[in-house]
Enzyme design. Structure first.
Site, PDB file in Angstrom:
ATOM      1  N   HIS A 356      36.288   1.219 -33.974  1.00 30.27           N
ATOM      2  CA  HIS A 356      36.298   2.209 -32.897  1.00 30.27           C
ATOM      3  C   HIS A 356      37.274   3.348 -33.076  1.00 30.27           C
ATOM      4  O   HIS A 356      37.308   4.256 -32.250  1.00 30.27           O
ATOM      5  CB  HIS A 356      36.611   1.535 -31.560  1.00 30.27           C
ATOM      6  CG  HIS A 356      35.426   0.887 -30.934  1.00 30.27           C
ATOM      7  ND1 HIS A 356      34.581   1.565 -30.093  1.00 30.27           N
ATOM      8  CD2 HIS A 356      34.940  -0.353 -31.047  1.00 30.27           C
ATOM      9  CE1 HIS A 356      33.615   0.743 -29.707  1.00 30.27           C
ATOM     10  NE2 HIS A 356      33.806  -0.428 -30.267  1.00 30.27           N
ATOM     11  N   LYS A 544      39.060  11.517 -18.619  1.00 32.26           N
ATOM     12  CA  LYS A 544      39.142  10.544 -19.706  1.00 32.26           C
ATOM     13  C   LYS A 544      40.577  10.043 -19.741  1.00 32.26           C
ATOM     14  O   LYS A 544      41.437  10.575 -19.044  1.00 32.26           O
ATOM     15  CB  LYS A 544      38.742  11.184 -21.044  1.00 32.26           C
ATOM     16  CG  LYS A 544      39.472  12.523 -21.304  1.00 32.26           C
ATOM     17  CD  LYS A 544      39.030  13.215 -22.587  1.00 32.26           C
ATOM     18  CE  LYS A 544      37.667  13.868 -22.497  1.00 32.26           C
ATOM     19  NZ  LYS A 544      36.619  13.206 -23.264  1.00 32.26           N
ATOM     20  N   ARG A 545      40.849   9.016 -20.557  1.00 31.38           N
ATOM     21  CA  ARG A 545      42.232   8.570 -20.697  1.00 31.38           C
ATOM     22  C   ARG A 545      43.128   9.745 -21.097  1.00 31.38           C
ATOM     23  O   ARG A 545      42.698  10.633 -21.843  1.00 31.38           O
ATOM     24  CB  ARG A 545      42.324   7.453 -21.743  1.00 31.38           C
ATOM     25  CG  ARG A 545      41.717   6.153 -21.290  1.00 31.38           C
ATOM     26  CD  ARG A 545      42.384   5.620 -20.028  1.00 31.38           C
ATOM     27  NE  ARG A 545      43.765   5.278 -20.266  1.00 31.38           N
ATOM     28  CZ  ARG A 545      44.194   4.073 -20.605  1.00 31.38           C
ATOM     29  NH1 ARG A 545      43.331   3.064 -20.747  1.00 31.38           N
ATOM     30  NH2 ARG A 545      45.479   3.843 -20.792  1.00 31.38           N
ATOM     31  N   LYS A 550      43.472  13.656 -27.202  1.00 27.78           N
ATOM     32  CA  LYS A 550      42.405  14.209 -26.366  1.00 27.78           C
ATOM     33  C   LYS A 550      42.779  15.602 -25.823  1.00 27.78           C
ATOM     34  O   LYS A 550      41.953  16.312 -25.285  1.00 27.78           O
ATOM     35  CB  LYS A 550      42.084  13.252 -25.212  1.00 27.78           C
ATOM     36  CG  LYS A 550      41.420  11.949 -25.667  1.00 27.78           C
ATOM     37  CD  LYS A 550      41.110  11.072 -24.478  1.00 27.78           C
ATOM     38  CE  LYS A 550      40.536   9.705 -24.852  1.00 27.78           C
ATOM     39  NZ  LYS A 550      39.072   9.737 -25.079  1.00 27.78           N
ATOM     40  N   THR A 652      32.031   9.011 -25.172  1.00 25.80           N
ATOM     41  CA  THR A 652      30.772   8.711 -24.475  1.00 25.80           C
ATOM     42  C   THR A 652      30.653   9.538 -23.208  1.00 25.80           C
ATOM     43  O   THR A 652      29.537   9.763 -22.728  1.00 25.80           O
ATOM     44  CB  THR A 652      30.656   7.216 -24.122  1.00 25.80           C
ATOM     45  OG1 THR A 652      31.880   6.776 -23.530  1.00 25.80           O
ATOM     46  CG2 THR A 652      30.337   6.391 -25.348  1.00 25.80           C
ATOM     47  N   LYS A 656      27.460  11.453 -21.088  1.00 16.99           N
ATOM     48  CA  LYS A 656      27.168  11.356 -19.642  1.00 16.99           C
ATOM     49  C   LYS A 656      27.050  12.750 -19.031  1.00 16.99           C
ATOM     50  O   LYS A 656      26.138  13.021 -18.240  1.00 16.99           O
ATOM     51  CB  LYS A 656      28.285  10.591 -18.925  1.00 16.99           C
ATOM     52  CG  LYS A 656      28.500   9.161 -19.389  1.00 16.99           C
ATOM     53  CD  LYS A 656      29.803   8.591 -18.776  1.00 16.99           C
ATOM     54  CE  LYS A 656      30.245   7.340 -19.472  1.00 16.99           C
ATOM     55  NZ  LYS A 656      31.659   6.985 -19.172  1.00 16.99           N
TER      56      LYS A 656
END
Ligand SMILES: *Cc1c(COP(=O)(O)O)cnc(C)c1O
Length: 811
Positions: A356, A544-545, A550, A652, A656
């Site tokens: 992952h 998101k986290r 990120k 992901t 969405k």
């Protein structure tokens, strides 16, 4: 599809209510009413559940067991009703009883037994396996406390325990008769019996693993699979009694607590490895109980262990369940007398592994001493696997000491879980094309050369049942009205919506649906934060986290710069924006927590500045989780997917958002690349460094964030604003964010990508001004999102890895 009339439902519901509450429906609290409905739905499911299991036992079809330390299911009621095909009936029936179904659905606590993408992927996979008639069961841990609840107090994250079981859980069934015993510590005694080496584990501490089963309902196909979560308990109360009789109450309670600690709480780390012994205990606990119960069930139903791999597939979601490999070896060799070579062939043919992440800080490795003490027999088995593997390597790569020692399973004082997972499985997959290529070319290059056929790609997906039909009913109806309903069973058919993206009426309808979803989110924002936002502004969303890679910081610096520009030029023409953030930081991750503080401080200042308020608002929504995502995502115009290229394995939420008609602003990272390939360059806004540039910097150095900063006055200003008291009277408040960008040379190239990000945001404004163009792009994104349904992903796993699901394929 289940048959149920409104009349029968109402009768069943009232009877159920009285049965469990012992009072009239009218006297019930909303919580009482939710519980009665959940309990009734579970009854409806039970027979299908039993029949599914009977059927699996009878046909002997290959069973897939998906092992994951996390399952981020969210709420179950609405999706169970949807998949049973009775949601409308129940909704109308309840309405006639004066009850609003959605209100009851919102009372359900999220089942938040996961951190983020990895756990949510596991949940989407369960939904898809059941819906595609694939015999696929989940195996994990029943954490008493899930992912912590995030509160924002004075702009900072404060963690509260997630006591999700406080009102009970109507969905689970405790199965004490199917408990297993897991053994920790002790010693291994070696002996020779009839010329065979035997291993006896003595003086161990036994822990009882009690399974709780949750039904996973397939979409209108009468299939109900199982998610089995294990809970730790003392093996018996005998210990308690002996201590009690000696008057040693505290010791007895301490012992009980120490056992229950194993399944007490989910570790809140995402993409970060913490070498805590309790975590290793958790991993072996659920893997050992899961593998023992699979083997027990297999033998009970007449299975022959020599053909185990033809009937059973075991998938490990990341390295957390890697001990499935030595545990299966232990059962086959020690308990069932199989010789090593046969056991190894069967084990590797049974197990497959998903990688992952390539973040170095996420790589799991356990100190040898800790591992050996906690799991003495498993350690011996891992040593034997390693010895044989290294012997092979010496044959192939004689003298290449460095290569061999980096590939070894045990080295530098650690057991390396990823190496064990690759060696002990027959398939290793990445989760997006780019990620898989990086695995093959860089991170696992040596393993790829050794085992080229093991490596493959399975691009992630999301279940369109939860992430479209359930969370965006307006859009689902529009699809049904235009292209018909075949896309529900065959999401790839969404491509037919392409025929409508030049139809002004349909585009107007798309705009209306989005607007309605935005009004709904605006209401949630008003209720939770008492801030009014304009549904006609661009809803610009990054949820998101919170993680450096990120790059929430990049988004935040852009907002800070926009604020400066609006103040400098009050007549600056921009499309009004509502910039929405959400996400949790790991409690020990100081930089991420500081980023949350920064976003909240920036939001506070901007939202209270009347000079810019009709053009810009910034919202941090607290406690981001699945149920909140279901309200946010359908309301987004713009999807922020801005990780440093090469760092987001797939993502992901990007899928969405796309499926709900948001336009994506993105780096060419993870599955963003595949989204771009699907929709074309005109229908996604790409910016930032490419893979080659990033890898070049990491390999050869040469990046200076200070230089980049000094060459751009906008960057000089916003970075200075971090430490000059502009957003907080305490000038040191955002020191961590500042240091990371400037002093520590900006590991994730935030400053480097700043200029191209701003130009990309200008393009967003341009496109949004022409609503016709914007809605057309949204429509093209929706049309191309079907390929990102997890049904497609699961079909690929079933045919390409597991060799399952052929018998009952939906046609
Ligand atoms: C989908 C999802 C994620 C994953 O988001 P990414 O942006 O892909 O990291 C995390 N948390 C929740 C609650 C989700 O639903």
């Amino acid at each position: 599809m289940m048959k149920l009339s409104k009349k029968t439902f109402k009768k069943d519901y009232i009877r159920k209510f009285i049965e469990i509450h012992g009072k009239e429906l009218q006297e019930g609290t909303p919580q009482n009413k939710y519980e009665a409905l959940g309990s009734l739905v579970k009854d409806y499911i039970s027979e299908m559940w039993m029949n599914t299991n009977k059927n699996y036992n009878k046909t002997g079809e290959k069973q897939v067991y998906y092992f994951s330390a996390e399952f981020l299911l969210g709420r179950l009621l609405g999706n169970a009703l949807l998949n049973l095909g009775i949601r409308d009936t129940c909704k109308e029936g309840l309405k006639e009883l004066g009850i609003n179904l959605e209100e009851l659905e919102n009372l359900e606590q999220d089942q938040g037994l996961g951190n983020g993408g990895l756990g949510r992927l596991a949940a989407c996979f369960l939904d898809s396996m059941a819906s595609l008639n694939i015999p696929g069961q989940g195996c994990g841990i029943r954490y008493k406390y899930g992912f912590f609840e995030q509160k924002i107090i004075n702009g900072s994250q404060v963690e509260a325990p997630d006591n999700w079981l406080k009102n009970g859980n109507v969905w689970e069934t405790r199965k004490p008769e199917k408990a297993e015993v897991v053994r920790f510590g002790g010693e291994v005694v070696t002996d020779v019996v009839d010329g065979n080496l035997t291993f006896t584990h003595i003086n161990f501490e036994p822990v009882l693993a009690v399974p709780y089963d949750t039904p996973i309902v397939g979409y209108e196909n009468e299939v109900v699979n199982t998610l089995r979560l294990w809970s730790a308990e003392p093996v018996s109360n005998e210990f308690d009694f002996s201590s009690f009789s000696r008057g040693d109450f505290l010791k007895a309670i301490e012992y009980k607590n120490s056992i229950e600690a194993i399944s007490h709480v989910l570790y809140p780390d995402d993409s970060f490895y913490e070498g805590k012994i309790l975590r290793l205990k958790q991993q072996y606990f659920f893997v050992s109980s899961g593998i023992q119960s699979i083997v027990r069930h297999y033998i009970k139903h007449g299975g022959d262990l020599r053909y185990f791999d033809e009937r059973i597939a075991i998938h490990i979601n990341d390295t957390h369940p890697t001990l499935a490999i030595p545990e299966l070896m232990r059962l086959l060799v020690d308990e069932h007398g199989m010789n090593w070579d046969d056991a190894w062939r069967i084990t590797t043919n049974t197990v497959s592994y998903t990688n992952h992440t390539i973040l170095a800080e996420a790589l799991e490795k356990w100190p040898i001493d800790m591992f050996r003490k906690l799991l003495p027999r498993i350690y011996m088995i891992v040593e034997e696997i390693n010895k044989r593997f290294c012997a092979d390597l010496w044959n192939k790569y004689d003298g290449q000491v460095e290569k061999i020692s980096s590939m070894a399973i045990i080295g530098d004082g650690y057991v390396r879980m990823a190496n064990l997972a690759v060696v002990g499985s027959h398939s290793v997959n990445g989760v997006a094309k780019l990620h898989t290529e990086i695995l093959k070319k860089q991170e696992m290059k040596d393993f790829y050369y050794l085992y080229p056929r093991k490596f493959n790609n399975k691009t992630n997906g999301i279940t369109h049942r939860r992430w479209l039909i359930k969370c965006n009913p307006g859009l689902a109806s529009l699809l049904n009205e235009t292209i018909g309903s075949s896309w529900i069973k065959h999401p790839i058919d969404m491509i037919n919506f392409n025929k409508y993206v030049d139809n002004p009426g349909v585009l107007e309808k798309l705009r209306e649906i989005k607007h309605e979803n935005k009004v709904n989110l605006a209401k949630i924002i008003k209720e939770s934060k008492d801030i009014t936002v304009d549904p006609d502004s661009i809803f610009d969303v990054q949820v998101k986290r919170i993680h450096a890679y990120k790059r929430q910081t990049l988004n935040c610096l852009r907002v800070m710069n926009l604020y400066n520009e609006l103040l400098e030029d009050p007549n600056k023409e921009i499309v009004p924006r509502t910039v929405i953030f959400g996400g949790k930081a790991a409690p020990g991750y100081m930089l991420a927590k500081n980023t949350i503080e920064l976003i909240n401080a920036v939001a506070d200042k901007i939202n209270n500045d009347p000079r810019v308020n009709d053009k810009l608002k910034v919202i941090f929504l607290e406690n981001y989780r699945v149920s909140l995502a279901e309200s946010i995502i359908p309301a987004a115009d713009l999807s922020e997917q801005i990780s440093t290229t090469t760092k987001e394995a797939s993502g992901t939420s990007n899928m969405k958002f796309m499926m709900n008609g948001a336009v994506t602003i993105a780096t060419l990272d993870g599955a963003n690349v595949e989204i771009r390939d699907e929709v074309g360059d005109d229908n996604i806004i790409i910016f930032g460094m490419n893979e080659r540039e990033v890898i070049n910097y990491y390999k050869n150095g040469g990046y200076s964030s200070v230089n980049v900063c000094n060459q751009d006055p906008r960057l000089r200003r916003v970075t200075q604003d971090l430490i000059n008291g502009y957003y907080c009277s305490d000038k040191e408040k955002f020191r961590a964010v500042y240091e990371n960008l400037i002093t520590y040379n900006d590991e994730f190239f935030v400053l480097k990508d700043f200029d191209s990000y701003l130009r990309a945001q200008d393009k967003v404004d341009q496109l949004f001004r022409n609503q016709n163009t914007w809605q057309k792009i949204a429509g093209i994104n929706i049309a191309h999102s079907g390929i990102f349904s997890s049904d497609r992903t699961i079909e690929e796993y079933a045919t390409g890895i597991w060799g399952s699901g052929f018998l009952y394929k939906n046609l």
